[in-house]
Write an enzyme that holds these catalytic residues in place. Structure first.
Site, PDB file in Angstrom:
ATOM      1  N   HIS A  57      64.907  46.604  31.059  1.00 41.44           N
ATOM      2  CA  HIS A  57      65.037  45.221  31.552  1.00 41.44           C
ATOM      3  C   HIS A  57      66.052  44.440  30.721  1.00 41.44           C
ATOM      4  O   HIS A  57      66.748  43.574  31.249  1.00 41.44           O
ATOM      5  CB  HIS A  57      63.680  44.516  31.542  1.00 41.44           C
ATOM      6  CG  HIS A  57      62.879  44.765  32.772  1.00 41.44           C
ATOM      7  ND1 HIS A  57      62.632  43.798  33.731  1.00 41.44           N
ATOM      8  CD2 HIS A  57      62.266  45.886  33.228  1.00 41.44           C
ATOM      9  CE1 HIS A  57      61.903  44.308  34.715  1.00 41.44           C
ATOM     10  NE2 HIS A  57      61.666  45.578  34.430  1.00 41.44           N
ATOM     11  N   ASP A  58      66.133  44.741  29.430  1.00 42.45           N
ATOM     12  CA  ASP A  58      67.136  44.081  28.600  1.00 42.45           C
ATOM     13  C   ASP A  58      68.537  44.494  29.021  1.00 42.45           C
ATOM     14  O   ASP A  58      69.385  43.657  29.321  1.00 42.45           O
ATOM     15  CB  ASP A  58      66.903  44.412  27.123  1.00 42.45           C
ATOM     16  CG  ASP A  58      67.944  43.742  26.231  1.00 42.45           C
ATOM     17  OD1 ASP A  58      68.286  42.573  26.514  1.00 42.45           O
ATOM     18  OD2 ASP A  58      68.411  44.371  25.270  1.00 42.45           O
ATOM     19  N   ASP A  65      71.616  43.356  24.897  1.00 44.63           N
ATOM     20  CA  ASP A  65      71.916  42.271  23.951  1.00 44.63           C
ATOM     21  C   ASP A  65      70.667  41.514  23.499  1.00 44.63           C
ATOM     22  O   ASP A  65      70.763  40.425  22.923  1.00 44.63           O
ATOM     23  CB  ASP A  65      72.896  41.281  24.591  1.00 44.63           C
ATOM     24  CG  ASP A  65      72.285  40.550  25.788  1.00 44.63           C
ATOM     25  OD1 ASP A  65      71.213  40.994  26.288  1.00 44.63           O
ATOM     26  OD2 ASP A  65      72.864  39.539  26.230  1.00 44.63           O
ATOM     27  N   SER A  67      68.641  39.881  25.215  1.00 50.29           N
ATOM     28  CA  SER A  67      68.437  38.598  25.912  1.00 50.29           C
ATOM     29  C   SER A  67      67.031  38.492  26.508  1.00 50.29           C
ATOM     30  O   SER A  67      66.496  37.401  26.653  1.00 50.29           O
ATOM     31  CB  SER A  67      69.491  38.408  27.005  1.00 50.29           C
ATOM     32  OG  SER A  67      69.507  39.502  27.906  1.00 50.29           O
ATOM     33  N   PRO A 149      66.059  45.805  39.386  1.00 52.16           N
ATOM     34  CA  PRO A 149      65.289  46.535  40.408  1.00 52.16           C
ATOM     35  C   PRO A 149      63.790  46.497  40.103  1.00 52.16           C
ATOM     36  O   PRO A 149      63.369  46.727  38.968  1.00 52.16           O
ATOM     37  CB  PRO A 149      65.828  47.964  40.312  1.00 52.16           C
ATOM     38  CG  PRO A 149      67.187  47.826  39.723  1.00 52.16           C
ATOM     39  CD  PRO A 149      67.106  46.660  38.786  1.00 52.16           C
ATOM     40  N   HIS A 179      59.321  57.184  35.090  1.00 49.42           N
ATOM     41  CA  HIS A 179      58.046  56.981  35.805  1.00 49.42           C
ATOM     42  C   HIS A 179      57.150  58.221  35.753  1.00 49.42           C
ATOM     43  O   HIS A 179      56.125  58.269  36.412  1.00 49.42           O
ATOM     44  CB  HIS A 179      58.309  56.574  37.266  1.00 49.42           C
ATOM     45  CG  HIS A 179      58.919  55.210  37.403  1.00 49.42           C
ATOM     46  ND1 HIS A 179      59.420  54.730  38.592  1.00 49.42           N
ATOM     47  CD2 HIS A 179      59.120  54.231  36.490  1.00 49.42           C
ATOM     48  CE1 HIS A 179      59.897  53.511  38.406  1.00 49.42           C
ATOM     49  NE2 HIS A 179      59.736  53.182  37.147  1.00 49.42           N
ATOM     50  N   ASP A 236      57.071  64.785  31.687  1.00 48.65           N
ATOM     51  CA  ASP A 236      57.533  66.041  32.289  1.00 48.65           C
ATOM     52  C   ASP A 236      58.274  65.762  33.590  1.00 48.65           C
ATOM     53  O   ASP A 236      58.392  64.617  34.025  1.00 48.65           O
ATOM     54  CB  ASP A 236      56.351  67.002  32.522  1.00 48.65           C
ATOM     55  CG  ASP A 236      55.258  66.409  33.404  1.00 48.65           C
ATOM     56  OD1 ASP A 236      55.557  65.491  34.193  1.00 48.65           O
ATOM     57  OD2 ASP A 236      54.101  66.858  33.303  1.00 48.65           O
TER      58      ASP A 236
END
Length: 310
Positions: A57-58, A65, A67, A149, A179, A236
């Site tokens: 997400h950063d 950075d 943020s 996303p 995931h 895995d």
């Protein structure tokens, strides 16, 4: 931007990063990050995948950075898209310890990138060398978090989003493989279970037994469900086997298998478990190099949640 390559991004500042960046100024930096991540994940295993997600997400907004760590009115952290993020306290804890040993030396962006690597290793994933020298950004806007996303986008959007960060089709499919571990809020899949595209019916691309399981598990939007329905505690490549069996949790997961641009990569990663393991370290390196700030382009925050007083 959409046509940028990983090489272009690397030349935008990532070539100024180096493996020995803190060798003299903070030689114990990685040791501190390693120990803190070990301790935190031992207490709460869900923090492993959470730290990897926080790093994504950063980097997805304004590059890597830090943020996302800024905590003020109107920052990315205050966005609806950031509500389920966690691990901020882990990064704050690491930063406080590093500030004691090496004041005003190590950026929050470097700490978060190192923490994502350590979290990956701790949950059974691969190790890779992280180059350092990122600076912390001074801008964090709630509106920009909307571009990250969230599991319901179409494949063209995802591909173009990754390309805009200098990341390839392979990076998209491999980083989605994060995931293999962790969980999602049931609210993310309510429409797939009960009202797919406004039909008042479930998404027909979900395997029948898996659909029944998800309906039982996700009676309430506030509940959580494992992202990998087969081996949820194991790092895995079974995530890719699940996609081939129509057991992708998020619609963006399942689309990787049904879209002709990405399905050959899903097949390769499903058939060759070690390929995913090896490529994950490469794609995470690429992610950590996205649009980094170096030199005097940013600052080294003394607290990750707030800008330095100027």
């Amino acid at each position: 931007m959409a046509g940028a390559t990983a090489l272009d991004m690397f030349e935008d500042g990532a070539e100024e990063l180096s493996f020995g960046y803190y060798a003299r100024t903070c030689p114990n930096m990685e040791v501190i990050v390693h120990k803190k991540i070990q301790d935190w994940i031992a207490r709460d295993p869900s923090l492993g995948p959470a730290i990897i997600r926080l790093h994504f997400h950063d980097c997805a907004v304004r590059g890597c950075d830090a943020s996302i760590l800024l905590n003020h009115a109107g920052s990315e952290r205050k966005a609806k898209e950031s509500e389920s993020l966690k691990g901020f306290n882990v990064i704050d804890d690491i930063k406080a310890e590093i500030e004691k040993k090496c004041p005003k030396t190590v950026s929050c962006a470097d700490i978060l990138t190192a923490a994502a690597r350590e979290a990956t290793v701790k949950i059974g994933g691969p190790f890779w060398e992280v180059p350092y020298g990122r600076k912390d950004g001074r801008v964090s806007l709630v509106s920009e978090a909307a571009f990250v996303p969230m599991g319901h986008e179409n494949m063209t959007y995802l591909i173009e989003f990754f390309q805009s960060k200098g990341l390839s089709l392979l990076d998209l499919v491999v980083l989605s493989g994060a995931h293999t571990i962790g969980r999602s809020t049931c609210s993310s899949i309510q429409d797939r279970l009960y009202n797919f595209k406004g039909t008042k019916k479930p998404d027909p691309s979900i395997e029948a037994h898996y659909l029944n399981f998800l309906k039982r598990k996700c009676r309430w939007a506030s509940e959580y469900v494992e992202l990998d329905g087969s081996t949820p505690k194991k790092f895995d490549s079974v995530y890719y086997n699940n996609l081939q069996r129509k057991m992708g949790l998020l619609s963006t997961d399942q689309l990787l298998n049904s879209d002709s641009r990405t399905s050959p990569i899903v097949s390769a990663l499903s058939a060759q478990p070690m390929l995913f393991y090896q490529q994950f370290s490469v794609s995470m390196t690429n992610l950590g190099n996205v649009q980094v700030l170096t030199g005097d382009e940013g600052e080294i925050r003394t607290k990750c949640s707030s800008l330095n007083h100027r």
